[in-house]
Write an enzyme that holds these catalytic residues in place. Structure first.
Site, PDB file in Angstrom:
ATOM      1  N   LEU A  74      11.279 -42.016  28.976  1.00 24.70           N
ATOM      2  CA  LEU A  74      12.556 -42.694  29.255  1.00 24.70           C
ATOM      3  C   LEU A  74      13.489 -42.781  28.055  1.00 24.70           C
ATOM      4  O   LEU A  74      14.140 -43.806  27.836  1.00 24.70           O
ATOM      5  CB  LEU A  74      12.305 -44.104  29.811  1.00 24.70           C
ATOM      6  CG  LEU A  74      11.848 -44.187  31.265  1.00 24.70           C
ATOM      7  CD1 LEU A  74      11.637 -45.646  31.656  1.00 24.70           C
ATOM      8  CD2 LEU A  74      12.841 -43.537  32.205  1.00 24.70           C
ATOM      9  N   CYS A 131       7.589 -44.988  36.495  1.00 24.33           N
ATOM     10  CA  CYS A 131       7.532 -44.078  35.354  1.00 24.33           C
ATOM     11  C   CYS A 131       6.135 -44.124  34.726  1.00 24.33           C
ATOM     12  O   CYS A 131       5.683 -45.185  34.275  1.00 24.33           O
ATOM     13  CB  CYS A 131       8.575 -44.428  34.294  1.00 24.33           C
ATOM     14  SG  CYS A 131       8.496 -43.243  32.929  1.00 24.33           S
ATOM     15  N   THR A 267      12.623 -30.730  39.075  1.00 21.67           N
ATOM     16  CA  THR A 267      12.231 -29.636  38.184  1.00 21.67           C
ATOM     17  C   THR A 267      12.978 -28.331  38.479  1.00 21.67           C
ATOM     18  O   THR A 267      13.265 -27.565  37.559  1.00 21.67           O
ATOM     19  CB  THR A 267      10.699 -29.429  38.308  1.00 21.67           C
ATOM     20  OG1 THR A 267      10.060 -30.670  37.975  1.00 21.67           O
ATOM     21  CG2 THR A 267      10.190 -28.346  37.384  1.00 21.67           C
TER      22      THR A 267
END
Ligand SMILES: Cc1cc2nc3c(=O)[nH]c(=O)nc-3n(C[C@H](O)[C@H](O)[C@H](O)COP(=O)(O)O)c2cc1C
Length: 301
Positions: A74, A131, A267
């Site tokens: 992050l 996350c 991605t």
């Protein structure tokens, strides 16, 4: 007559179901020269935290069979610099912009949500409780029903913006976490974030990532993501935003068939920045070919 590919996420109307995923499309403007942003349903910004984060040590990205592991951690400029440097540019982006937020405590999530709520240029909030690359907060919240409820409920009280809750696949029963998010006040859920993984360099006998573990994304995770999206679609009655390994329009149709209202491209942007545009066009062409006039008709379950 052209098919209607617009979709609703709470009170947010997207012109098509294709979003670019958080952390995989910067703050949108970086791609403006390569991508016709108006062809996307929306953009989800890189995760924002209250304070600036330097991220994890390098190396933090490694390619794996049919995917990649990342442990970016992050990295971001923090809320104040975001408000000063990035927010003023968002109103020029010709599609919906969704801010993605992450905190170490429920109060931190709530503080960021409050600050972003009345700002021009932001149409919705996605709260990242998934996350895997941070030591405090993040995935810990998304692995526990009570904590999920608590974070979402606190954020809900601070904002009237549509609230999307991003779920972790690193759980045994994702449907129950999704239900806790909806009970807490989520207007939609998005899944999956990355799957926790690792990879070792046998020459150095050390992990490739300095952080040792990272989040797996890309085509390798698609079957897991699809199964989880299917389970969550059956468990909640709010829109589900599906993601995980979507590289082509055909992949995206699979997610729409199992009940996703919208999908995110992550991605794939690193391989082909135009993937989102191409996928939006592919969905439209598929609908024409199959004589589907409204995207809601596509749902198989
Ligand atoms: C390099 C990288 C950075 C990411 N950063 C974030 C982030 O800041 N916030 C978040 O919610 N998800 C983040 N993600 C997760 C993606 O948004 C997405 O949910 C995940 O990669 C699965 O989709 P994909 O297989 O299409 O990439 C990140 C993913 C990657 C690969």
């Amino acid at each position: 007559m052209e098919p209607d590919i617009s979709v609703a996420i709470g009170k947010l109307r997207l012109k098509n179901p294709v979003l670019c995923a958080s952390g995989c499309f910067g703050y949108g403007q970086e791609y403006a020269e390569l991508v016709d942003l108006s062809m996307l349903g929306g953009i989800i910004l890189k995760g924002i935290t209250l304070k600036e984060r330097k991220g994890n040590p390098m190396p933090r990205i490694v390619e794996t069979p049919a995917g990649m592991l990342n442990s970016v951690g992050l990295q971001n400029m923090g809320l104040s610099r975001f408000l000063r440097d990035k927010l003023p540019l968002l109103s020029d982006i010709p599609t919906a912009v969704i801010a993605n937020i992450c905190g170490e405590t429920p109060e931190e999530y709530a503080a960021i949500a409050k600050e972003l709520s009345d700002k021009d240029g932001i149409s919705a909030l996605e709260i990242n409780i998934s996350c895997p690359n941070v030591s405090h907060g993040g995935m810990l919240f998304g692995q526990d029903m009570m904590l999920t409820f608590e974070v979402v409920n606190l954020v809900r009280k601070q904002t009237s913006l549509p609230l999307i809750v991003k779920l972790s696949p690193n759980v045994t029963d994702i449907a129950s976490i999704a239900r806790a998010a909806v009970d807490g006040g989520a207007d939609a859920v998005s899944l999956i974030n990355t799957l926790l993984g690792m990879s070792i360099d046998i020459k150095t006998k050390k992990p490739y990532l300095a952080n040792i573990t990272g989040g797996l994304s890309g085509p390798a995770v698609k079957p897991v993501a699809l199964r989880m999206v299917w389970e969550v679609c059956k468990a909640v009655n709010v829109p589900v935003i599906g993601q995980g390994g979507i590289m082509t329009w055909e992949d995206s149709i699979e997610f729409l068939l199992v009940g996703a209202t919208a999908i995110c491209i992550g991605t794939a942007n690193f391989v082909n920045p135009k993937a989102g545009m191409e996928i939006a066009q592919g969905i439209k062409d598929y609908m024409k070919q199959h004589k589907i006039m409204d995207l809601r008709e596509i749902r198989m379950v």
